[in-house]
Design a protein around this motif. Structure first.
Motif, PDB file in Angstrom:
ATOM      1  N   PHE A 140       0.836  -1.195   0.000  1.00 56.43           N
ATOM      2  CA  PHE A 140       0.000   0.000   0.000  1.00 56.43           C
ATOM      3  C   PHE A 140       0.877   1.255   0.000  1.00 56.43           C
ATOM      4  CE2 PHE A 140      -3.382  -2.810   0.746  1.00 56.43           C
ATOM      5  CZ  PHE A 140      -4.595  -2.132   0.735  1.00 56.43           C
ATOM      6  N   THR A 141       0.334   2.337  -0.521  1.00 56.96           N
ATOM      7  CA  THR A 141       1.041   3.614  -0.469  1.00 56.96           C
ATOM      8  C   THR A 141       1.269   4.015   0.990  1.00 56.96           C
ATOM      9  OG1 THR A 141      -1.102   4.741  -0.613  1.00 56.96           O
ATOM     10  CG2 THR A 141       0.138   4.449  -2.660  1.00 56.96           C
ATOM     11  N   ASP A 142       2.491   4.476   1.293  1.00 56.49           N
ATOM     12  CA  ASP A 142       2.770   4.938   2.653  1.00 56.49           C
ATOM     13  C   ASP A 142       2.046   6.237   2.959  1.00 56.49           C
ATOM     14  OD1 ASP A 142       4.397   2.769   3.062  1.00 56.49           O
ATOM     15  OD2 ASP A 142       6.266   3.848   2.665  1.00 56.49           O
ATOM     16  N   VAL A 143       1.916   7.100   1.947  1.00 56.85           N
ATOM     17  CA  VAL A 143       1.263   8.397   2.095  1.00 56.85           C
ATOM     18  C   VAL A 143       0.307   8.587   0.927  1.00 56.85           C
ATOM     19  CG1 VAL A 143       1.613  10.894   2.237  1.00 56.85           C
ATOM     20  CG2 VAL A 143       3.285   9.354   3.265  1.00 56.85           C
ATOM     21  N   THR A 144      -0.844   9.169   1.203  1.00 54.25           N
ATOM     22  CA  THR A 144      -1.806   9.392   0.122  1.00 54.25           C
ATOM     23  C   THR A 144      -1.266  10.390  -0.891  1.00 54.25           C
ATOM     24  OG1 THR A 144      -2.876  11.122   1.410  1.00 54.25           O
ATOM     25  CG2 THR A 144      -3.834   8.943   1.516  1.00 54.25           C
ATOM     26  N   PRO A 204       2.262   9.169  11.751  1.00 56.38           N
ATOM     27  CA  PRO A 204       2.419   9.297  10.296  1.00 56.38           C
ATOM     28  C   PRO A 204       3.340   8.222   9.745  1.00 56.38           C
ATOM     29  CG  PRO A 204       2.723  11.413  11.390  1.00 56.38           C
ATOM     30  CD  PRO A 204       2.682  10.382  12.466  1.00 56.38           C
ATOM     31  N   ASN A 205       3.064   7.793   8.539  1.00 56.66           N
ATOM     32  CA  ASN A 205       3.811   6.699   7.915  1.00 56.66           C
ATOM     33  C   ASN A 205       4.899   7.215   6.976  1.00 56.66           C
ATOM     34  OD1 ASN A 205       4.014   3.918   8.028  1.00 56.66           O
ATOM     35  ND2 ASN A 205       2.855   3.598   6.152  1.00 56.66           N
ATOM     36  N   GLN A 206       5.259   8.492   7.137  1.00 56.80           N
ATOM     37  CA  GLN A 206       6.232   9.117   6.248  1.00 56.80           C
ATOM     38  C   GLN A 206       7.570   9.262   6.965  1.00 56.80           C
ATOM     39  OE1 GLN A 206       5.041  12.986   4.802  1.00 56.80           O
ATOM     40  NE2 GLN A 206       6.122  12.703   2.883  1.00 56.80           N
ATOM     41  N   GLY A 207       8.608   8.679   6.395  1.00 53.09           N
ATOM     42  CA  GLY A 207       9.914   8.668   7.033  1.00 53.09           C
ATOM     43  C   GLY A 207      10.707   9.936   6.815  1.00 53.09           C
ATOM     44  N   ILE A 208      12.009   9.848   7.006  1.00 56.70           N
ATOM     45  CA  ILE A 208      12.904  10.995   6.894  1.00 56.70           C
ATOM     46  C   ILE A 208      12.887  11.562   5.480  1.00 56.70           C
ATOM     47  CG2 ILE A 208      14.908   9.542   6.356  1.00 56.70           C
ATOM     48  CD1 ILE A 208      16.608  11.502   8.003  1.00 56.70           C
ATOM     49  N   ARG A 209      12.985  12.890   5.381  1.00 59.61           N
ATOM     50  CA  ARG A 209      12.995  13.547   4.081  1.00 59.61           C
ATOM     51  C   ARG A 209      13.589  14.939   4.224  1.00 59.61           C
ATOM     52  NH1 ARG A 209       8.486  13.424   6.715  1.00 59.61           N
ATOM     53  NH2 ARG A 209       6.962  15.140   6.732  1.00 59.61           N
ATOM     54  N   GLY A 210      14.237  15.398   3.193  1.00 60.89           N
ATOM     55  CA  GLY A 210      14.757  16.749   3.166  1.00 60.89           C
ATOM     56  C   GLY A 210      13.771  17.701   2.522  1.00 60.89           C
ATOM     57  N   THR A 252       8.713   5.506  11.804  1.00 65.62           N
ATOM     58  CA  THR A 252       7.454   5.120  11.167  1.00 65.62           C
ATOM     59  C   THR A 252       6.823   3.999  11.988  1.00 65.62           C
ATOM     60  OG1 THR A 252       8.614   3.562   9.714  1.00 65.62           O
ATOM     61  CG2 THR A 252       8.173   5.760   8.831  1.00 65.62           C
ATOM     62  N   PRO A 253       5.501   3.859  11.963  1.00 65.32           N
ATOM     63  CA  PRO A 253       4.830   2.794  12.718  1.00 65.32           C
ATOM     64  C   PRO A 253       5.132   1.423  12.118  1.00 65.32           C
ATOM     65  CG  PRO A 253       3.256   4.007  11.381  1.00 65.32           C
ATOM     66  CD  PRO A 253       4.549   4.739  11.274  1.00 65.32           C
ATOM     67  N   PRO A 254       4.715   0.340  12.799  1.00 65.72           N
ATOM     68  CA  PRO A 254       5.017  -1.021  12.320  1.00 65.72           C
ATOM     69  C   PRO A 254       4.491  -1.277  10.915  1.00 65.72           C
ATOM     70  CG  PRO A 254       4.201  -1.081  14.573  1.00 65.72           C
ATOM     71  CD  PRO A 254       4.016   0.321  14.099  1.00 65.72           C
ATOM     72  N   ALA A 255       5.207  -2.119  10.181  1.00 67.05           N
ATOM     73  CA  ALA A 255       4.846  -2.410   8.788  1.00 67.05           C
ATOM     74  C   ALA A 255       3.529  -3.168   8.674  1.00 67.05           C
ATOM     75  CB  ALA A 255       5.968  -3.198   8.117  1.00 67.05           C
ATOM     76  N   TRP A 311       7.085   7.346  20.809  1.00 69.27           N
ATOM     77  CA  TRP A 311       7.584   7.745  19.500  1.00 69.27           C
ATOM     78  C   TRP A 311       7.738   9.258  19.412  1.00 69.27           C
ATOM     79  CZ3 TRP A 311       4.295  10.515  16.047  1.00 69.27           C
ATOM     80  CH2 TRP A 311       2.952  10.580  16.441  1.00 69.27           C
ATOM     81  N   SER A 312       8.590   9.682  18.475  1.00 67.82           N
ATOM     82  CA  SER A 312       8.939  11.090  18.388  1.00 67.82           C
ATOM     83  C   SER A 312       9.212  11.475  16.936  1.00 67.82           C
ATOM     84  CB  SER A 312      10.182  11.390  19.241  1.00 67.82           C
ATOM     85  OG  SER A 312      10.613  12.725  19.074  1.00 67.82           O
TER      86      SER A 312
END
Length: 764
Positions: free
Chosen positions: A292-296, A749-755, A704-707, A676-677
């Motif tokens: 599934f998509t991690d983010v809409t 949120p299911n979105q990980g690290i990003r610049g 990110t939360p569990p897969a 979580w933080s």
């Protein structure tokens, strides 16, 4: 709708012609500079009290206000972190006056003007209701594409995602669910019902002056929905806004967000402010490999326009409108629009079309009487797999208020009326054995009165009462009492409050879980209005230390008791969501502390923590409410290297475990979330007076939360799930944990690290 627009357009044109027909009067100009200890104060506000005339200083602290009619005015200069200063000036015809201000620092920021607590402009220091104020500068420390996400660094406030697939959400205040929070724009109730879940996005942030937050019931002034608190988004005045303001950024996930604001004039009597927000994310990512998509994926545009009319005797008349369109989808990675609403490939696709208008008109009388109005229409076209949700909602609101000062009494009375039309394709608007369509229409007239009694500079009492008559549920009373004590040196403030709140619920407009996943929705009884009683103690203390260090403390203790509360029951039957009025009670209680620290070297730290306990008691059993943390912490630290023109901002939050909706005893997913933080860092560089470049990293810890948060993501239509005669899942070798497809197990949120990298351009 086009006919109404034509009528409004014609009406506005007539008003403009009438204004132009007034006799011309020579007008004056005011200019000057605002400094603090000989240092220019940029972006400070300067305005003529009681009028729409005002502006902001440039980077050299200079300002200019034109077209000032002859007369005597109080000029107020204010800026965040400084004590406001006011001077009285008399203008003759065609006169140019120079006026300078030297502001004193006030790091406690207690003299800001707020309106949310008492529905009228008062200083934050004088308000008997505790109001938290967050300026545009606060939100720029962690830029986000919507006000929904911006609130993640406000103590006691949490943006809650309600679905792992489409990422819709709502705002929690002190652990209470999103529908208990009323959201207003410029004091008008705009975000409610359908938009509680879907509509808190697309407000152009370049046009936001500040955000005011009141925690606890505010139903006495604002009526239904203001049970847990309210969030009031104050937009800039056209007269004091920049000519052009642009804020554009992009992330390494290929998100793009653009905010543009433009000030313009319609002749000499009408100031206008146009804002556009555009957000796009079209890059499907599946880092947790669940298919599934991690983010809409989203494509959203929002248009905002605000008009301010100059009137005789500086009476107020403003009108604003906003339109939002959003297309978002999430689901299996190979989903395409051709699969929308079918059972071949699972996807959740939401089309949102929403318009709003609101304003205020001060009547041409010697008494201070205002007419405030708002209206909105919301069209929802959504599919969740092969389940369709089609809904229309229209709300019209009008309110007269009269403010009268009689000695020590500052009295505000008002009469309001709200009309709500709601229609959808669910059983909520069906009647009879044949389930014929029956749109819900609700009339809600109301009357309120409050008396703010100032005994002396130290003691103030506010008492209020509201009566509403709901055409479905009958009459509802909402009283409140607030008391404020201030020490003689104004370094200590104590506020006590007790109030009542109520809310009329609509499950399908407020709880996304009722529509998504495989669970059946069950209503045990007709849902009655929820009611609550709240008590709050707030204490503010300012501490000045040698060497220029300042410490500000803001502590609160809160207690809210609910009866008739409506909570979704996920646990009685793992295949159902059961809605009913609670046969018992629930309590939200806790303490919170905000700390502001400013050092002489320019380092500023804002940190806060809330310790809360949200419990439900029914049939002799007591348990924690789902998706509510016991602890929340937030922080924001900023430091400017003046020699380089470089600012460093470090922001973050920390959440304690929440109880999660598992699918029965065999579900192997943890019943509680971990600690979580989310933490972020940003660098901002100024280039001259108008241009600013910024960039940084979001979610530094890559949390990110569990897969496996989506149960049986590989079988979204439950094709391989075996049920018994009662509809219960039978454990099999292919499904040993007796699970069904369920995306409601979500807490982060299911979105990980990003610049991210962006720029701002401002022209005054």
């Amino acid at each position: 709708m086009l006919t109404n627009f034509t009528i409004h357009k014609k009406w506005i044109g007539i008003v403009i012609l009438m204004l132009f027909s007034l006799s011309f009067q020579a007008q004056s100009t005011l200019s000057g500079q605002i400094t603090s200890n000989k240092t220019p104060v940029d972006f400070a506000s300067v305005y003529l009290k009681g009028t729409q005339l005002g502006t902001s200083t440039d980077t050299s602290g200079k300002f200019q206000i034109k077209n000032i009619p002859a007369g005597t005015y109080t000029i107020i200069a204010s800026s965040v972190g400084f004590i406001s200063e006011k001077k009285t000036i008399t203008f003759k015809e065609n006169e140019n006056i120079t006026l300078n201000f030297n502001l004193k620092e006030d790091n406690a920021v207690l003299d800001e003007v707020v309106i949310s607590g008492t529905m009228k402009e008062v200083s934050k220091l004088a308000s008997p209701v505790p109001v938290e104020v967050y300026t545009a500068k606060f939100f720029k420390a962690n830029p986000t594409p919507s006000i929904f996400e911006s609130l993640q660094n406000v103590n006691g406030v949490r943006p809650q995602l309600n679905c792992n697939v489409c990422n819709t959400g709502d705002i929690h205040i002190n652990g209470l669910e999103g529908p208990y929070t009323m959201v207003l724009i410029d004091g008008m109730p705009i975000v409610s019902g359908l938009s509680t879940v879907y509509g808190l996005t697309g407000i152009p942030q370049s046009l936001i002056e500040r955000v005011e937050i009141v925690k606890g019931p505010a139903s006495t002034l604002y009526g239904s929905e203001a049970v847990g608190g309210l969030i009031n988004i104050i937009t800039k005045k056209p007269s004091s806004a920049p000519l052009v303001s642009t804020d554009i950024f992009a992330t390494t996930w290929e998100e793009v967000n653009a905010d543009v604001g433009v000030k313009y004039n319609l002749g000499k009597k009408v100031d206008a402010l146009l804002g556009v927000n555009y957000f796009n994310y079209s890059n499907p990512i599946d880092n947790n490999n669940d298919g599934f998509t991690d983010v809409t994926l989203q494509n959203r545009i929002s248009l905002f326009n605000k008009f301010s009319f100059q009137r005789k005797n500086n009476r107020v008349f403003t009108v604003a409108g906003r339109y939002v369109y959003e297309d978002r989808w999430g689901g299996e990675m190979n989903w395409e629009p051709k699969y929308r609403g079918g059972n071949e490939v699972y996807g959740e696709s939401i089309y949102t079309s929403r318009w709003e208008t609101f304003g205020i008109y001060q009547l041409p009388t010697t008494e201070l009487i205002n007419f405030q109005f708002s209206a909105n229409g919301h069209n929802q076209n959504s599919v969740y797999g092969d389940t369709k949700y089609l809904a229309d909602q229209y709300i019209a609101f009008g309110q007269f208020t009269w403010n009268k000062v009689l000695g020590k009494h500052d009295i505000l009375t008002g009469a309001a009326y709200r009309y709500t039309y709601y229609d959808d394709n669910t059983p909520a608007t069906a009647k009879g054995e044949n389930l014929e369509n029956d749109p819900a229409i609700t009339h809600l007239p109301g009357f309120f009165v409050q008396d703010e009694i100032t005994f002396n500079q130290q003691h103030k009492l506010l008492i209020g009462m509201r009566y509403d008559y709901n055409s479905i549920h009958g009459g509802i009373l909402s009283p409140r009492v607030n008391y404020k004590w201030t020490s003689p040196n104004q370094k200590n403030i104590l506020r006590l409050s007790v109030g009542n709140g109520y809310r009329v619920a609509n499950v399908f407009t407020e709880d996304h879980a009722a529509l998504t996943g495989a669970r059946d929705v069950v209503f045990e009884d007709e849902l009655l209005p929820e009611t609550s009683w709240n008590g709050n103690i707030n204490f503010v203390k300012k501490i000045y230390l040698e060497g220029g260090t300042f410490i500000g403390l803001d502590a609160s203790a809160f207690y809210t008791y609910f009866s008739n509360q409506i909570l979704p029951d996920y646990e009685t039957d793992p295949n159902k969501i059961i809605y009913s009025n609670l046969d018992g009670s629930s309590v939200s209680q806790g303490i919170s502390l905000n700390v502001d620290v400013t050092l002489k070297n320019g380092l500023k730290i804002n940190a806060g923590g809330t310790l809360m306990d949200v419990t439900v008691e029914e049939d002799g059993k007591k348990y924690r409410q789902l998706l509510t943390e016991r602890f929340q912490g937030v922080w924001s630290a900023g430091y400017t290297i003046k020699s380089l023109g470089l600012t460093i901002d470090y922001t973050g939050n920390l959440y304690g475990p929440m109880r999660l909706p598992v699918l029965g005893e065999l579900d192997d997913r943890p019943e509680f979330s971990p600690w979580w933080s989310i933490q972020n860092i940003q660098l901002t560089k100024n280039f001259g007076e108008h241009f600013q470049l910024y960039g940084g990293v979001k979610n530094l810890l890559n949390y990110t939360p569990p897969a496996n948060s989506i149960a049986r993501a590989f079988d979204p239509f439950d094709e391989n799930v075996v049920f018994d005669g009662n509809g219960q899942v039978i454990p099999t070798s292919d499904n040993p944990n007796a699970l069904t497809f369920d995306p409601s197990y979500v807490f982060a949120p299911n979105q990980g690290i990003r610049g991210f990298l962006g720029f701002r351009y401002t022209l005054y």
